[in-house]
Design a protein around this motif. Sequence first.
Motif, mmCIF file in Angstrom:
data_model
loop_
_atom_site.group_PDB
_atom_site.id
_atom_site.type_symbol
_atom_site.label_atom_id
_atom_site.label_comp_id
_atom_site.label_asym_id
_atom_site.label_seq_id
_atom_site.Cartn_x
_atom_site.Cartn_y
_atom_site.Cartn_z
ATOM 1 N N MET A 129 16.906 22.285 -18.998
ATOM 2 C CA MET A 129 16.766 21.018 -18.299
ATOM 3 C C MET A 129 15.392 20.425 -18.590
ATOM 4 S SD MET A 129 16.963 20.271 -14.239
ATOM 5 C CE MET A 129 15.305 20.385 -13.637
ATOM 6 N N LYS A 130 15.385 19.181 -19.004
ATOM 7 C CA LYS A 130 14.121 18.488 -19.270
ATOM 8 C C LYS A 130 13.534 18.023 -17.941
ATOM 9 C CE LYS A 130 12.307 14.761 -22.045
ATOM 10 N NZ LYS A 130 11.153 14.667 -22.364
ATOM 11 N N LYS A 131 12.311 18.415 -17.705
ATOM 12 C CA LYS A 131 11.651 18.061 -16.456
ATOM 13 C C LYS A 131 10.894 16.746 -16.645
ATOM 14 C CE LYS A 131 11.238 22.861 -15.087
ATOM 15 N NZ LYS A 131 10.360 23.966 -14.765
ATOM 16 N N ASN A 132 11.290 15.737 -15.866
ATOM 17 C CA ASN A 132 10.646 14.434 -15.952
ATOM 18 C C ASN A 132 9.817 14.171 -14.680
ATOM 19 O OD1 ASN A 132 12.512 13.796 -13.967
ATOM 20 N ND2 ASN A 132 13.852 12.661 -15.333
ATOM 21 N N VAL A 133 9.236 12.989 -14.611
ATOM 22 C CA VAL A 133 8.381 12.632 -13.470
ATOM 23 C C VAL A 133 9.150 12.776 -12.155
ATOM 24 C CG1 VAL A 133 7.075 10.772 -12.365
ATOM 25 C CG2 VAL A 133 6.912 11.099 -14.834
ATOM 26 N N GLN A 134 10.378 12.258 -12.116
ATOM 27 C CA GLN A 134 11.175 12.301 -10.886
ATOM 28 C C GLN A 134 11.423 13.738 -10.431
ATOM 29 O OE1 GLN A 134 11.650 9.446 -9.281
ATOM 30 N NE2 GLN A 134 12.352 10.691 -7.590
ATOM 31 N N TYR A 135 11.663 14.619 -11.381
ATOM 32 C CA TYR A 135 11.867 16.031 -11.056
ATOM 33 C C TYR A 135 10.678 16.559 -10.253
ATOM 34 C CZ TYR A 135 11.735 21.084 -11.600
ATOM 35 O OH TYR A 135 11.628 22.434 -11.351
ATOM 36 N N LEU A 175 -2.322 20.234 -3.042
ATOM 37 C CA LEU A 175 -2.964 21.524 -3.247
ATOM 38 C C LEU A 175 -2.717 22.112 -4.634
ATOM 39 C CD1 LEU A 175 -2.418 23.320 0.187
ATOM 40 C CD2 LEU A 175 -4.499 22.243 -0.683
ATOM 41 N N GLU A 176 -1.511 21.996 -5.125
ATOM 42 C CA GLU A 176 -1.169 22.621 -6.401
ATOM 43 C C GLU A 176 -1.611 21.819 -7.624
ATOM 44 O OE1 GLU A 176 1.978 23.858 -3.383
ATOM 45 O OE2 GLU A 176 1.025 21.988 -3.961
ATOM 46 N N LEU A 177 -1.928 20.542 -7.453
ATOM 47 C CA LEU A 177 -2.259 19.672 -8.582
ATOM 48 C C LEU A 177 -3.746 19.333 -8.552
ATOM 49 C CD1 LEU A 177 0.840 17.269 -8.472
ATOM 50 C CD2 LEU A 177 0.579 19.428 -9.722
ATOM 51 N N ASP A 178 -4.521 20.122 -9.242
ATOM 52 C CA ASP A 178 -5.967 19.966 -9.251
ATOM 53 C C ASP A 178 -6.383 18.563 -9.677
ATOM 54 O OD1 ASP A 178 -8.641 20.840 -9.006
ATOM 55 O OD2 ASP A 178 -8.737 21.238 -11.162
ATOM 56 N N GLY A 179 -7.104 17.866 -8.813
ATOM 57 C CA GLY A 179 -7.584 16.524 -9.119
ATOM 58 C C GLY A 179 -6.644 15.408 -8.709
ATOM 59 N N CYS A 180 -5.470 15.738 -8.192
ATOM 60 C CA CYS A 180 -4.522 14.716 -7.748
ATOM 61 C C CYS A 180 -4.849 14.383 -6.299
ATOM 62 C CB CYS A 180 -3.086 15.206 -7.881
ATOM 63 S SG CYS A 180 -1.880 13.923 -7.518
ATOM 64 N N TYR A 219 -1.074 8.602 2.213
ATOM 65 C CA TYR A 219 0.108 9.264 1.656
ATOM 66 C C TYR A 219 0.744 8.400 0.566
ATOM 67 C CZ TYR A 219 4.665 11.447 1.254
ATOM 68 O OH TYR A 219 5.798 12.043 0.753
ATOM 69 N N GLU A 220 0.937 7.115 0.847
ATOM 70 C CA GLU A 220 1.534 6.212 -0.139
ATOM 71 C C GLU A 220 0.683 6.151 -1.410
ATOM 72 O OE1 GLU A 220 2.355 2.357 1.552
ATOM 73 O OE2 GLU A 220 3.306 3.277 3.307
ATOM 74 N N ASN A 221 -0.634 6.052 -1.228
ATOM 75 C CA ASN A 221 -1.538 6.008 -2.379
ATOM 76 C C ASN A 221 -1.495 7.319 -3.160
ATOM 77 O OD1 ASN A 221 -2.272 3.421 -1.644
ATOM 78 N ND2 ASN A 221 -4.168 4.053 -0.650
ATOM 79 N N LEU A 222 -1.352 8.432 -2.434
ATOM 80 C CA LEU A 222 -1.270 9.731 -3.092
ATOM 81 C C LEU A 222 0.007 9.828 -3.923
ATOM 82 C CD1 LEU A 222 -2.485 12.524 -3.583
ATOM 83 C CD2 LEU A 222 -1.228 13.320 -1.575
ATOM 84 N N MET A 273 0.047 10.652 -7.716
ATOM 85 C CA MET A 273 0.802 11.812 -8.179
ATOM 86 C C MET A 273 1.720 11.423 -9.342
ATOM 87 S SD MET A 273 2.913 14.265 -5.657
ATOM 88 C CE MET A 273 3.924 15.589 -6.245
ATOM 89 N N GLU A 274 2.340 10.266 -9.228
ATOM 90 C CA GLU A 274 3.215 9.795 -10.310
ATOM 91 C C GLU A 274 2.409 9.622 -11.599
ATOM 92 O OE1 GLU A 274 6.420 6.220 -11.249
ATOM 93 O OE2 GLU A 274 5.610 6.440 -9.222
ATOM 94 N N GLY A 275 1.253 8.984 -11.501
ATOM 95 C CA GLY A 275 0.401 8.800 -12.676
ATOM 96 C C GLY A 275 -0.103 10.117 -13.229
ATOM 97 N N TYR A 276 -0.478 11.017 -12.345
ATOM 98 C CA TYR A 276 -0.973 12.342 -12.729
ATOM 99 C C TYR A 276 0.088 13.081 -13.551
ATOM 100 C CZ TYR A 276 -2.648 17.159 -11.938
ATOM 101 O OH TYR A 276 -3.074 18.461 -12.086
ATOM 102 N N ILE A 277 1.316 13.070 -13.032
ATOM 103 C CA ILE A 277 2.414 13.780 -13.692
ATOM 104 C C ILE A 277 2.751 13.122 -15.034
ATOM 105 C CG2 ILE A 277 4.876 14.338 -13.517
ATOM 106 C CD1 ILE A 277 4.324 14.673 -10.427
ATOM 107 N N GLU A 278 2.776 11.784 -15.077
ATOM 108 C CA GLU A 278 3.066 11.074 -16.327
ATOM 109 C C GLU A 278 2.074 11.466 -17.419
ATOM 110 O OE1 GLU A 278 2.982 6.937 -15.233
ATOM 111 O OE2 GLU A 278 5.059 6.963 -14.548
ATOM 112 N N VAL A 279 0.787 11.484 -17.082
ATOM 113 C CA VAL A 279 -0.246 11.828 -18.059
ATOM 114 C C VAL A 279 -0.077 13.274 -18.526
ATOM 115 C CG1 VAL A 279 -2.735 12.182 -18.358
ATOM 116 C CG2 VAL A 279 -1.891 10.095 -17.278
ATOM 117 N N LYS A 280 0.188 14.187 -17.593
ATOM 118 C CA LYS A 280 0.383 15.593 -17.958
ATOM 119 C C LYS A 280 1.568 15.743 -18.908
ATOM 120 C CE LYS A 280 -2.665 17.943 -15.490
ATOM 121 N NZ LYS A 280 -3.660 18.817 -16.090
#
Length: 116
Positions: A1-7, A33-38, A49-52, A56-63
């Motif tokens: 399974m390909k893991k995407n941003v939504q996943y 906690l699990e995403l250093d720098g997010c 929360y909304e801003n986070l 988080m979406e941007g953080y995951i996209e870049v990763k």
Amino acid sequence: MKKNVQYYLELPYNIVIRKIDDESGQYYYAHVLELDGCQSHGDTPEEAYENLMEAMEGYIEVKLENGDPIPEPAGDEKYSGRFIVRLPKTLHKRLTLEAAEEGVSLNQYVVYKLSK
């Protein structure tokens, strides 16, 4: 399974939101906690929360774009409820005496002290 941003966004990450009152004013700081720098902030807990979530979406996209690993949330099965702590003899003695005074085991007393 390909893991995407939504996943990743649907995983139960551990999010901490704290009220901050410092030289720049009063605001709420949020991080994953699990995403250093997010991290992010806002004027209210809801805004933080909304801003986070946006951060988080941007953080995951870049990763994902860079092929970097993305940690998944730590599950409860990882925790046995047991860990070993070394402490000075004097503290061990004091805690043992305080537990006896309360009429509970040392283990129960330490759990009580840690949960405060």
